[in-house]
Design a protein around this motif. Sequence first.
Motif, short mmCIF file in Angstrom:
data_model
loop_
_atom_site.label_atom_id
_atom_site.label_comp_id
_atom_site.label_asym_id
_atom_site.label_seq_id
_atom_site.Cartn_x
_atom_site.Cartn_y
_atom_site.Cartn_z
N VAL A 60 31.74 31.48 -25.49
CA VAL A 60 31.30 31.52 -24.10
C VAL A 60 32.52 31.69 -23.21
CG1 VAL A 60 30.17 30.22 -22.24
CG2 VAL A 60 29.35 29.98 -24.59
N GLY A 61 32.43 32.58 -22.25
CA GLY A 61 33.53 32.76 -21.32
C GLY A 61 33.28 33.93 -20.39
N SER A 62 34.19 34.08 -19.43
CA SER A 62 34.04 35.19 -18.49
C SER A 62 34.79 36.43 -18.96
CB SER A 62 34.51 34.78 -17.10
OG SER A 62 35.85 34.33 -17.16
N LYS A 63 35.81 36.23 -19.79
CA LYS A 63 36.57 37.36 -20.33
C LYS A 63 37.01 37.03 -21.74
CE LYS A 63 38.47 39.05 -16.02
NZ LYS A 63 39.67 39.48 -15.32
N PHE A 64 36.57 37.81 -22.70
CA PHE A 64 37.05 37.65 -24.06
C PHE A 64 36.75 38.93 -24.84
CE2 PHE A 64 32.74 35.80 -24.12
CZ PHE A 64 32.15 36.46 -25.18
N GLY A 65 37.53 39.15 -25.85
CA GLY A 65 37.30 40.24 -26.78
C GLY A 65 37.02 39.64 -28.14
N CYS A 66 36.34 40.39 -28.97
CA CYS A 66 36.05 39.85 -30.29
C CYS A 66 35.76 40.98 -31.27
CB CYS A 66 34.88 38.89 -30.24
SG CYS A 66 33.37 39.67 -29.68
N PHE A 67 35.89 40.64 -32.51
CA PHE A 67 35.55 41.52 -33.62
C PHE A 67 35.07 40.60 -34.72
CE2 PHE A 67 36.32 44.03 -37.40
CZ PHE A 67 35.86 45.27 -37.01
N PHE A 68 33.85 40.79 -35.21
CA PHE A 68 33.30 39.84 -36.15
C PHE A 68 32.28 40.50 -37.07
CE2 PHE A 68 30.65 39.91 -32.45
CZ PHE A 68 29.37 39.88 -32.94
N THR A 69 31.95 39.81 -38.13
CA THR A 69 30.91 40.23 -39.05
C THR A 69 29.80 39.19 -39.00
OG1 THR A 69 32.58 41.21 -40.47
CG2 THR A 69 30.44 40.82 -41.46
N HIS A 70 28.56 39.64 -39.02
CA HIS A 70 27.45 38.69 -38.91
C HIS A 70 26.32 39.08 -39.85
CE1 HIS A 70 24.63 41.34 -36.72
NE2 HIS A 70 25.73 41.90 -36.25
N ARG A 71 25.46 38.12 -40.11
CA ARG A 71 24.26 38.38 -40.90
C ARG A 71 23.29 39.20 -40.05
NH1 ARG A 71 22.75 32.67 -43.85
NH2 ARG A 71 24.78 32.41 -44.83
N LYS A 72 22.62 40.12 -40.67
CA LYS A 72 21.64 40.95 -39.97
C LYS A 72 20.56 40.06 -39.35
CE LYS A 72 18.58 44.83 -40.54
NZ LYS A 72 18.17 45.95 -41.35
N GLY A 73 20.24 40.34 -38.09
CA GLY A 73 19.19 39.59 -37.41
C GLY A 73 19.64 38.30 -36.77
N THR A 74 20.97 38.11 -36.64
CA THR A 74 21.46 36.82 -36.10
C THR A 74 22.47 36.99 -34.97
OG1 THR A 74 23.31 36.65 -37.65
CG2 THR A 74 21.18 35.74 -38.36
N PHE A 75 22.45 38.10 -34.28
CA PHE A 75 23.47 38.38 -33.28
C PHE A 75 22.84 38.61 -31.91
CE2 PHE A 75 24.99 42.26 -31.09
CZ PHE A 75 26.12 41.75 -30.48
N ILE A 76 23.44 37.99 -30.89
CA ILE A 76 23.04 38.27 -29.51
C ILE A 76 24.27 38.15 -28.60
CG2 ILE A 76 22.35 35.89 -28.96
CD1 ILE A 76 20.07 37.15 -27.23
N TYR A 77 24.34 39.05 -27.65
CA TYR A 77 25.38 39.01 -26.62
C TYR A 77 24.67 39.20 -25.29
CZ TYR A 77 29.42 40.37 -23.81
OH TYR A 77 30.37 40.43 -22.83
N PHE A 78 24.80 38.19 -24.41
CA PHE A 78 24.13 38.28 -23.12
C PHE A 78 24.99 37.66 -22.02
CE2 PHE A 78 22.67 34.35 -25.07
CZ PHE A 78 22.66 33.42 -24.05
N CYS A 79 24.64 37.99 -20.78
CA CYS A 79 25.34 37.47 -19.60
C CYS A 79 24.38 36.58 -18.83
CB CYS A 79 25.78 38.62 -18.71
SG CYS A 79 26.82 39.80 -19.53
N LEU A 80 24.93 35.51 -18.28
CA LEU A 80 24.17 34.59 -17.45
C LEU A 80 25.13 34.05 -16.40
CD1 LEU A 80 21.65 32.93 -16.81
CD2 LEU A 80 22.34 31.32 -18.58
#
Length: 102
Positions: A60-80
């Motif tokens: 969680v943050g206002s500014k970040f970069g990332c690179f990752f591997t995840h299980r299919k069906g378990t990823f979300i990226y949203f803004c609030l």
Amino acid sequence: MLEGRAIIQDTDMPVKMQLQAMSCAYEALDLFDVLDCKGIAAHIKKEFDVRYGPGWQCVVGSKFGCFFTHRKGTFIYFCLERLNFLIFKGPAATSTPTTNAK
């Protein structure tokens, strides 16, 4: 509760899980100061670990970069509000076969 609306940027989660992710984010923002990104992330991670099993990660943050591997069906990226939320479950660990040298 905050008046802002979550905006999904990218996801491969089922809709029910997406709604849970955003609900957890709203709840965390009610419990923690908006500047306590670590506390917010920890709250969401713990909720997902309980609900969907261990291995979840949350950033969680206002500014970040990332690179990752995840299980299919378990990823979300949203803004609030001013914050970005990345929630995912890491891939299953696979054991590496060992070789005995002769």
